[in-house]
Design a protein around this motif. Sequence first.
Motif, PDB file in Angstrom:
ATOM      1  N   TYR A  36      34.233  32.227  25.563  1.00 49.37           N
ATOM      2  CA  TYR A  36      34.682  32.787  26.831  1.00 49.37           C
ATOM      3  C   TYR A  36      33.590  33.568  27.547  1.00 49.37           C
ATOM      4  N   CYS A  40      32.663  32.989  31.409  1.00 54.59           N
ATOM      5  CA  CYS A  40      32.343  34.041  32.368  1.00 54.59           C
ATOM      6  C   CYS A  40      31.037  33.746  33.097  1.00 54.59           C
ATOM      7  N   GLY A  47      27.234  37.200  32.605  1.00 56.88           N
ATOM      8  CA  GLY A  47      28.170  37.654  31.585  1.00 56.88           C
ATOM      9  C   GLY A  47      27.990  39.127  31.307  1.00 56.88           C
ATOM     10  N   LEU A  51      34.536  42.046  28.482  1.00 60.69           N
ATOM     11  CA  LEU A  51      34.792  40.725  29.031  1.00 60.69           C
ATOM     12  C   LEU A  51      36.293  40.556  29.264  1.00 60.69           C
ATOM     13  N   ILE A  53      39.192  37.843  30.528  1.00 60.11           N
ATOM     14  CA  ILE A  53      39.509  36.437  30.796  1.00 60.11           C
ATOM     15  C   ILE A  53      41.014  36.309  31.040  1.00 60.11           C
ATOM     16  N   ALA A  64      37.537  34.982  35.259  1.00 61.72           N
ATOM     17  CA  ALA A  64      36.661  35.678  34.319  1.00 61.72           C
ATOM     18  C   ALA A  64      35.957  36.810  35.043  1.00 61.72           C
ATOM     19  N   GLY A  65      35.824  37.930  34.372  1.00 63.00           N
ATOM     20  CA  GLY A  65      35.106  39.068  34.925  1.00 63.00           C
ATOM     21  C   GLY A  65      34.654  39.980  33.812  1.00 63.00           C
ATOM     22  N   THR A  66      33.891  40.990  34.164  1.00 62.74           N
ATOM     23  CA  THR A  66      33.449  41.957  33.154  1.00 62.74           C
ATOM     24  C   THR A  66      34.180  43.279  33.414  1.00 62.74           C
TER      25      THR A  66
END
Length: 636
Positions: A36, A40, A47, A51, A53, A64-66
């Motif tokens: 995953y 991302c 990335g 994380l 998802i 997806a993001g941080t």
Amino acid sequence: MERESFEDKDVAALLNNYFVAVKVDREERPDVDHIYMTVCQAVAGQGGWPLTIVMTPDKKPFFAGTYLPKHAKWGRPGIMEVLAMLKEQWDSNRDKIEEIGAKLALSLQQKTARPEAGQLSHATLEQAFTQLLNDFDPTHGGFGPAPKFPTPHNLLFLLRFWRRSGDKKAIAMVVKTLDAMSRGGIYDHLGYGFARYSTDNRWLAPHFEKMLYDNALLCYAYIEAYQCTGDSDLARISEEIIAYVLRDMASTGGAFYSAEDADSEGVEGKFYVWSRAEILEILGPELGELFVAVYDITPGGNFEDGTNILNLITQDLYDYAAKHSLDINDLETKMSAAREKLYQVRKQRVHPFKDDKILTAWNGLMIAALAKAARVLQRDDYVQAAQRAVNFIFAKLTAEDGKRLLARYRDGHAAYLGYIDDYAFLLWGLLEVYETTFNPQYLRQALELSKEMIDLFWDKDDGGFYFTGHDGEELLLRPKEIYDGALPSGNSVAALALLKLARLTEDDSYISMVESMFNRFSREIAHYPRAYTYFLLALDYYLSAPSHIVIAGDKRDSNVQAMLAMAGRKFMPETAVIYNDPEYQTENWELLPVASGQEALGGKATGYICENFTCQRPVQTLEEFEQLLNKESVRQ
């Protein structure tokens, strides 16, 4: 983000009403994290952690993001707004979202297909060296801009490149980097051990988290650099790292914990930093003034809120002693006493949280470092610590069949089928313990582990090792990792370990497998070889002329012990050192056919040095053996 978002009641209510929230520990499930994180990077262009998802019920990701704060700020979307938007889109455009997820999954699966084959050669090693040279910071050591990570396998590669080429720039980069790190605030000058990375170019201000894997790999790098240079300060740092690990990271069973947090009492670094007034109060005016002058302690501080991180970045004790007409031995004694006083005071502070997970892979790295240091420094206590950790893993971190490795142990419970890293890193550790003890038990364990590793992870059609075993949970992808980041990849470590097994056992099937790996990953590596420096250790080993040293005789013989110690101290990474013990000859010849016929002549200690399948005249005096070793270990 955990405190700001996931522990917030509003966020929790929104998550629990419309989503199934799953929290994954990326150290326990690196397979999920790898997959995953790739998602991302594909979706967001980059990335990072934490994380986040969001996926469909059949594990197809579509968001997806941080880092996501509770509400939008600093140009970042807020998790409340993101979750509300995703809920609305799922209700109104579910078919479209599922289509996006399916296309993304297909795209990622196609990316894991085999790339065109290329060729790896001596030129690949030269290219990696040039790229590292271009990235090197000549002022502060290390590679690239801040944040700076230690990445010890870059240094291991450079030491081998120096040995191969004689280019002094290679070893100079290693020594500069290791010296700069040990002077900086990334190193704990009171309790020892390295933090995870430096937030600045000077190695001053670390992210204070301490990881077992960093300290294991750095210990290994410092001890190899000591082998190459004879600089006792490098050996001292490796010993201090081990002192930290054995004191603070060892479990009662003999294995090692994973990490120590960066913060305590909710403040990052609070456990480690000092005010000038605090130090003067503890040490008194005379010793205190001397200490703050040496360790860069100022009234305004070199860190946050007027606090200071101990460091020797701009200070050298020898230069300071000369400049102030002080006796160096007296100065070192005073600094040692001051550090011990401060350490005892620091022990009373609230300690950072200790992550007491025991991870098979990271323990494998620490086992390797301990065994290597034991061999070079002739420290029986180090190899005994390594052996205890090996025993723990085989007793506590295997499945009911006693063979299948598990990845994590905590609170009396082992879980998760082991990954390629667990097998490869432990294989490395077992080989190091064997090379230190010459006990065939460890070679047998290494051979058995390699066979199981091949059975579980090897791709018979395409070459290389999958990250997960064929008996593991079915996930979106079954990737093969080759990139050597903060940790070397399992494929990289496995490649070198298999070549070493081939050298010891004369089993060419191991060589064929590694040649298949060179072919399989060549295109990726040739594009930017400096990102695969541990894998290049295997290439360097493969391209080196086969060589081995056999020492034969009764282990109680002082000359045998002296020969083994001499060989252990030398930097000869492409040379297999073998002890031919008469006690084990009959039952263990099948393990070590490479040493067949190389026995103790007349019952006396005998040394054989062989290269390119040709052995020199056997020698039986320590003087002759040392002369041959010196020729073997100095090839520039």
